[in-house]
Design an enzyme around this catalytic site. Structure first.
Site, PDB file in Angstrom:
ATOM      1  N   TYR A  55      31.325  42.039  32.309  1.00  0.00           N
ATOM      2  CA  TYR A  55      32.521  41.281  32.681  1.00  0.00           C
ATOM      3  C   TYR A  55      33.794  42.099  32.443  1.00  0.00           C
ATOM      4  O   TYR A  55      33.976  42.683  31.373  1.00  0.00           O
ATOM      5  CB  TYR A  55      32.623  39.971  31.880  1.00  0.00           C
ATOM      6  CG  TYR A  55      33.980  39.318  32.047  1.00  0.00           C
ATOM      7  CD1 TYR A  55      34.307  38.658  33.231  1.00  0.00           C
ATOM      8  CD2 TYR A  55      34.947  39.420  31.046  1.00  0.00           C
ATOM      9  CE1 TYR A  55      35.562  38.098  33.403  1.00  0.00           C
ATOM     10  CE2 TYR A  55      36.207  38.864  31.211  1.00  0.00           C
ATOM     11  CZ  TYR A  55      36.512  38.210  32.393  1.00  0.00           C
ATOM     12  OH  TYR A  55      37.759  37.670  32.580  1.00  0.00           O
ATOM     13  N   GLY A  62      38.347  36.344  35.085  1.00  0.00           N
ATOM     14  CA  GLY A  62      38.487  34.903  35.157  1.00  0.00           C
ATOM     15  C   GLY A  62      37.600  34.304  36.238  1.00  0.00           C
ATOM     16  O   GLY A  62      36.390  34.565  36.301  1.00  0.00           O
TER      17      GLY A  62
END
Length: 504
Positions: A55, A62
Site C-alpha cells: 500500500y 486512500g
C-alpha cells in the site's frame, strides 16, 4: 553552549524538544537508529524486488489503493503525494511549532519502521540544525491518515518545492536549501508516505503547549498565593492533615506549594481570626488547581508516548513483513488535548473569580471599589475584570471537545477521523488566553497589596514574585490604559523559565 541530542526514536523528552526548538541543541541520529533505518529500507527494497504489492508504495492512496502503480512511476507517486496533499490554509504555524514537528517526525522515522532512506532523513535533520523552516499553514488536518496537509507542506521543502523561512527571508524551498548549503532529495518508493503519514503536527503543538501550560499552571498557583495575601485568606484550608483525607496527589501538590510560598506571610489568617470560611475561589484552590494539574499530567504522559512512537502506514516490521494498520489515527492525542483544554480553562475560570473578589467592594474585605485610588472619579481596575470575563467566556467556546466530531474523507474509506490537530490548536489558544487572565489577577493582587501598604507583610517568595510583576505593571496611582502591560506580563508568564525556580 550548544549541546547534542541523539535521536533514537525511544527516549526523546519534551524538555529536549524545547532545547532543540530554541536552538540550544542540535540533533543527530544515534548509531543504533542509523542501523535500524538501513535495515528497514532494505526490507522495503526486498519486497519490491519480489514483486509484492505494498500500500502506498506501488498502489494509490486512500480510496485509490486498489489501483496498481507501474514500477517506473513509483518515484512520481511519492512526489505527487506531497504536491496533492499540500492543501493547508490559514495562518502559518509559528516557527517553534514547525521546529517541533520536524524534530518529532525525525524521531519517529529514527525508530526504523518506516522504510525511509538514511539520506532523506539526514536532510530533515540538517534543515533542523541549519534553520531551514518550512512554511506550514495551520488549517487542513482532520487528524487521521496522520497530519497529511501540514506534514506535506513540511516535506515539500526537502524536495526543493514549497516555501521556507531561512535567516529571516521567505524563499522557495530549493533556494532555502541552497542558501543553507543543502541539496534537495529525490524521493524513492515509500519515502513520501513516510514523511507525511503521522501525528507530528498535533503532537508538535502539544509538546510546545505543554511547556507553556506548565508555566501557566505554576503561575496560577502563584497568583492564587498573592490573592490569598491580598484578601487575607485562611491558610487553615491548606493544612496537610486536612488535605490528606482526600488523597489525590495533585491536590496535595498544590496545597504544599502554596503553603511553602506563603511561609512567613503576615497577611494570611487562620480559621476564625477574620472569618470562619473563605469563598470557594480561595478555599478550594488545591481541589480545583489540583484537578487541572491532573489533566496536565495525563496529557504529558500521552504526548511523551506519542513522541517516541511510530505513527505512519504501512509499517515495516523487523521480521520483514509490511502491514497496513491505523497507527496514524490521532485519537489518543485528540483526547489528551481536549482534556488539557478543560484543565487550563479552569485555571482561568477560578482566577477570574478571585479577580472579581478583589475588585468588588462587597466581597474584598474593605478594599476600595475596583481597587481605585479615588473611587468615583476613577474606575480603577473595573474594566480589567471585564477583559478577564470576556476571555474566560471565549475559552469555554474553545473548550468544546474537537474529538467528538468526525467527518468522513477519501470517498468514505477514511470514515472516522480524530480532529486532534484542531484540539491541539485550540488548547494552545486557551493557554495563551489563560496567561492574560492570570496576568490580570496578578495586577489586581499587586494593586490591592499596594493600597493596603502590605508589602512588608508578604511571604519572602510571594514578595519576590510581586517585584517581577511590578516590572511590567507598577501600582496604579490614577486611571490609565493597561492593555499593553497585561499583554507584556502574559508574554513573560508564557515564555520565562524563571517561574520554575519558584516551584523548586
Amino acid at each position: 553552549m550548544t549541546g547534542i541530542i541523539k535521536l533514537d526514536g525511544h527516549t526523546l523528552t519534551r524538555q529536549q524538544v524545547k532545547q532543540i526548538v530554541k536552538g540550544t541543541a542540535v540533533v543527530e541520529l544515534s548509531p543504533e537508529s542509523e542501523e535500524r533505518i538501513k535495515l528497514s529500507r532494505a526490507r522495503v527494497e526486498k519486497c519490491l524486488a519480489e514483486g509484492q504489492v505494498i500500500y502506498g508504495v506501488n498502489t494509490g492512496f486512500g480510496k485509490l489503493s486498489n489501483i496498481r502503480i507501474k514500477e517506473s512511476d513509483n518515484e512520481l507517486l511519492q512526489l505527487n503525494l506531497l504536491r496533492s496533499d499540500a492543501t493547508g490554509v490559514g495562518d502559518l504555524f509559528p516557527t517553534e511549532v514547525v521546529r517541533a514537528m520536524m524534530v518529532l517526525r525525525a524521531n519517529a522515522l529514527a525508530r526504523g519502521f518506516s522504510g525511509i532512506r538514511h539520506e532523506t532523513l539526514q536532510l530533515l535533520l540538517d534543515c533542523i540544525n541549519k534553520g531551514v523552516h518550512p512554511l506550514v499553514p495551520s488549517q487542513g488536518s482532520v487528524g487521521a491518515s496522520g497530519d497529511l496537509a501540514p506534514l506535506s507542506h513540511l516535506a515539500l521543502v526537502l524536495v526543493g518545492e514549497g516555501k521556507a523561512e531561512f535567516e529571516g527571508a521567505i524563499v522557495r524551498g530549493d533556494v532555502a536549501l541552497q542558501k543553507a548549503g543543502l541539496v534537495p532529495v529525490r524521493l524513492q518508493a515509500k519515502e513520501g508516505l513516510a514523511l507525511v503519514n503521522g501525528t507530528q503536527a498535533m503532537t508538535g503543538i502539544g509538546v510546545v503547549t505543554l511547556n507553556e501550560a506548565e508555566r501557566i499552571g505554576l503561575v496560577a498557583d502563584m497568583a492564587a498565593s498573592l490573592s490569598l495575601e491580598a484578601l487575607r485568606g485562611i491558610i487553615s484550608a491548606f493544612e496537610p492533615a486536612l488535605l490528606a483525607v482526600r488523597p489525590h496527589l495533585e491536590l496535595e501538590l498544590v496545597g504544599g506549594r502554596i503553603r511553602k510560598w506563603l511561609d512567613g506571610s503576615k497577611r494570611v489568617t487562620k480559621q476564625g481570626e477574620v472569618r470562619m470560611q473563605d469563598a470557594y475561589s480561595l478555599r478550594c484552590i488545591p481541589q480545583v488547581h489540583g484537578a487541572s494539574w491532573q489533566s496536565f499530567f495525563y496529557a504529558e504522559e500521552r504526548v511523551q508516548i506519542e513522541m517516541n512512537a511510530t505513527t505512519d502506514n504501512p509499517i515495516v516490521l523487523e521480521n520483514g513483513e509490511i502491514f497496513s494498520g491505523g497507527q496514524f489515527h490521532g485519537q489518543p492525542i485528540a483526547f489528551a488535548m481536549d482534556f488539557l483544554k478543560l484543565g487550563v480553562c479552569e485555571w482561568a475560570n477560578i482566577s477570574e473569580r478571585r479577580t472579581e473578589r478583589m475588585v468588588n467592594s462587597q466581597l474584598n474585605d474593605g478594599l476600595p471599589p475596583f481597587l481605585a485610588t479615588n473611587p468615583g472619579i476613577e474606575c480603577g481596575l473595573m474594566i480589567a475584570q471585564y477583559t478577564a470575563a470576556s476571555i474566560v467566556s471565549e475559552n469555554k467556546v474553545l473548550a468544546h471537545p474537537a474529538s467528538v466530531d468526525s467527518i468522513p474523507t477519501s470517498g468514505n474509506q477514511e470514515d472516522h477521523v480524530s480532529m486532534g490537530t484542531i484540539a491541539a490548536r485550540q488548547v494552545r489558544q486557551i493557554v495563551r488566553n489563560t496567561a492574560r487572565v492570570i496576568a490580570i489577577e496578578l495586577i489586581c493582587a499587586s494593586q490591592a497589596i499596594y493600597l493596603e501598604k502590605a508589602e512588608e507583610q508578604l511571604a519572602p517568595t510571594t514578595s519576590a514574585f510581586l517585584k517581577k510583576v511590578r516590572e511590567f505593571c507598577p501600582p496604579l496611582t490614577t486611571d490609565q490604559p493597561i492593555g499593553d502591560e497585561i499583554e507584556a506580563l502574559a508574554k513573560y508568564l508564557l515564555e520565562s523559565d524563571e517561574l520554575v525556580e519558584f516551584a523548586d
